[in-house]
Design a protein around this motif. Structure first.
Motif, mmCIF file in Angstrom:
data_model
loop_
_atom_site.group_PDB
_atom_site.id
_atom_site.type_symbol
_atom_site.label_atom_id
_atom_site.label_comp_id
_atom_site.label_asym_id
_atom_site.label_seq_id
_atom_site.Cartn_x
_atom_site.Cartn_y
_atom_site.Cartn_z
ATOM 1 N N GLU A 226 111.052 20.769 54.720
ATOM 2 C CA GLU A 226 111.522 19.821 55.729
ATOM 3 C C GLU A 226 110.668 20.006 56.966
ATOM 4 O O GLU A 226 110.462 21.142 57.430
ATOM 5 N N VAL A 229 107.055 14.590 60.663
ATOM 6 C CA VAL A 229 106.024 13.712 60.116
ATOM 7 C C VAL A 229 105.811 12.553 61.081
ATOM 8 O O VAL A 229 106.615 12.318 61.984
ATOM 9 N N GLU A 231 104.354 8.256 61.033
ATOM 10 C CA GLU A 231 104.071 7.129 60.162
ATOM 11 C C GLU A 231 102.557 6.970 60.021
ATOM 12 O O GLU A 231 101.802 7.248 60.954
ATOM 13 N N SER A 255 101.363 12.424 58.176
ATOM 14 C CA SER A 255 102.204 11.396 57.564
ATOM 15 C C SER A 255 102.753 11.961 56.257
ATOM 16 O O SER A 255 102.262 12.977 55.739
ATOM 17 N N THR A 256 103.789 11.327 55.713
ATOM 18 C CA THR A 256 104.319 11.802 54.437
ATOM 19 C C THR A 256 103.272 11.672 53.328
ATOM 20 O O THR A 256 103.187 12.540 52.447
ATOM 21 N N LEU A 259 100.950 14.559 53.682
ATOM 22 C CA LEU A 259 101.609 15.790 53.274
ATOM 23 C C LEU A 259 101.702 15.893 51.756
ATOM 24 O O LEU A 259 101.480 16.968 51.176
ATOM 25 N N LEU A 260 102.002 14.796 51.096
ATOM 26 C CA LEU A 260 102.013 14.808 49.630
ATOM 27 C C LEU A 260 100.634 15.160 49.079
ATOM 28 O O LEU A 260 100.514 15.886 48.080
ATOM 29 N N VAL A 273 109.053 12.527 48.393
ATOM 30 C CA VAL A 273 109.812 12.451 49.636
ATOM 31 C C VAL A 273 111.215 11.954 49.291
ATOM 32 O O VAL A 273 111.372 10.879 48.711
ATOM 33 N N GLU A 276 113.712 10.598 54.918
ATOM 34 C CA GLU A 276 112.891 10.490 56.123
ATOM 35 C C GLU A 276 113.723 9.790 57.186
ATOM 36 O O GLU A 276 114.312 8.730 56.925
ATOM 37 N N ALA A 317 111.052 14.621 57.638
ATOM 38 C CA ALA A 317 111.104 14.255 56.219
ATOM 39 C C ALA A 317 111.454 15.477 55.386
ATOM 40 O O ALA A 317 111.186 16.614 55.777
ATOM 41 N N ILE A 319 110.809 16.945 51.557
ATOM 42 C CA ILE A 319 109.957 16.804 50.371
ATOM 43 C C ILE A 319 110.327 17.884 49.372
ATOM 44 O O ILE A 319 110.524 19.055 49.749
#
Length: 323
Positions: A226, A229, A231, A255-256, A259-260, A273, A276, A317, A319
């Motif tokens: 957690e 993040v 946009e 951004s998510t 991060l992914l 995710v 968020e 977010a 994840i």
């Protein structure tokens, strides 16, 4: 070392027993190293807490311990001692009628996380950057066999010990806290679930941090991450100036999608995710137990969608990824 005697015994009796190759020496070094000037006072407060039976225990949104009968003098003593451990950041707690209204409503975060983690029954669970340990108790509520928190914050340690003091013996034996950072951990590869909530953006090297988290997981383990993040697309990462929302130790906010990508590069699989949301001032605010500035002071007074520095307001977010 006596401070951690029972916790070391628990390590020896758990699937983490190989941690004993390093852990006692680390704790001995910590004990001999320069410690916070207030630590002795904080630990004395914990020692002076009255012993009361834990006749009603709830590990719900407000972690609660009550006895059937508590004298007014005992309650006042509890309140006075616990107020010497301020500021209380993560909670809330209720101990024998004393309500600790913490800065963060950490139950809000848990409500966003819990639907996606399922049953933790039988699991060895690690919480990196666990603070006062509020979420450790929620993890036990979700069935974890043993929960292990690591955090270098010495006030957090005293707060955790104060909460554990009031817990029944059976729960005390399942909740553990060490004054360490993730960089102090060997590659244990032993935890079924590793949580890291609200830590990534404080790390100078987020990739190293994610790699260190992965090194703690068993072969089939999972990470619950957690973090802040922003946009944007897969290439979007905010690198703030000297402060972000008046915090000086914020380095990278991805951004998510970015991060992914980071998680994939670190060898995690099936990262997704699951939540968020923008952080509201009802979740983080000043209280009688944390009287300093809080989120409302960190936002632009004319535009709550921005921080006081002009960056996007805090968005968080959750994840989940497999080792």
């Amino acid at each position: 070392m006596n401070l951690f005697k029972d916790d070391l015994i628990a390590v020896a009796q758990s699937p983490l027993h190989h941690w004993l190759n390093q852990l006692p020496a680390q704790l001995q070094h910590w004990n001999q190293a320069r410690q916070h000037g207030e630590l002795r006072k904080w630990l004395k407060c914990v020692e002076q807490l009255p012993a009361l039976p834990a006749e009603e225990v709830s590990l719900g949104d407000t972690v609660t311990v009550r006895a059937t009968k508590v004298e007014e003098g005992q309650q006042n003593r509890i309140r006075g001692l616990l107020q010497q451990l301020t500021p209380w950041r993560k909670g809330p707690f209720e101990l024998h009628g004393v309500n600790i209204d913490t800065e963060w409503r950490s139950d809000y975060k848990w409500q966003r996380v819990a639907p996606h983690i399922g049953d933790l029954s039988g699991q060895q669970v690690l919480d990196v950057g666990c603070g006062s340990g509020y979420h450790l108790w929620r993890m036990l509520e979700s069935g974890a066999e043993q929960v292990w928190g690591v955090d270098p914050g010495q006030l957090f340690m005293a707060q955790f010990l104060a909460i554990r003091h009031f817990m029944p013996t059976a729960l005390q034996a399942r909740a553990h806290w060490f004054p360490l950072g993730v960089e102090d951990l060997p590659e244990l590869q032993a935890f079924d679930t590793v949580f890291s909530m609200g830590v990534l953006y404080h790390r100078r090297s987020p990739i190293d941090f994610l790699t260190q988290l992965k090194a703690q997981l068993s072969k089939d383990g999972r990470l619950v991450l957690e973090t802040l993040v922003v946009e944007g697309d897969v290439d979007t990462v905010l690198v703030p100036g000297q402060t972000y929302a008046k915090m000086r130790n914020v380095w990278f906010i991805p951004s998510t999608l970015a991060l992914l990508h980071w998680l994939e590069r670190c060898g995690f699989k099936q990262a997704k995710v699951v939540d968020e949301s923008v952080t509201e001032v009802t979740e983080q605010r000043a209280t009688d137990w944390m009287t300093g500035q809080s989120l409302s002071d960190f936002l632009d007074p004319n535009d709550a969608s921005k921080t006081i520095e002009g960056y996007p307001a805090p968005r968080r977010a959750v994840i989940i990824a497999q080792a």
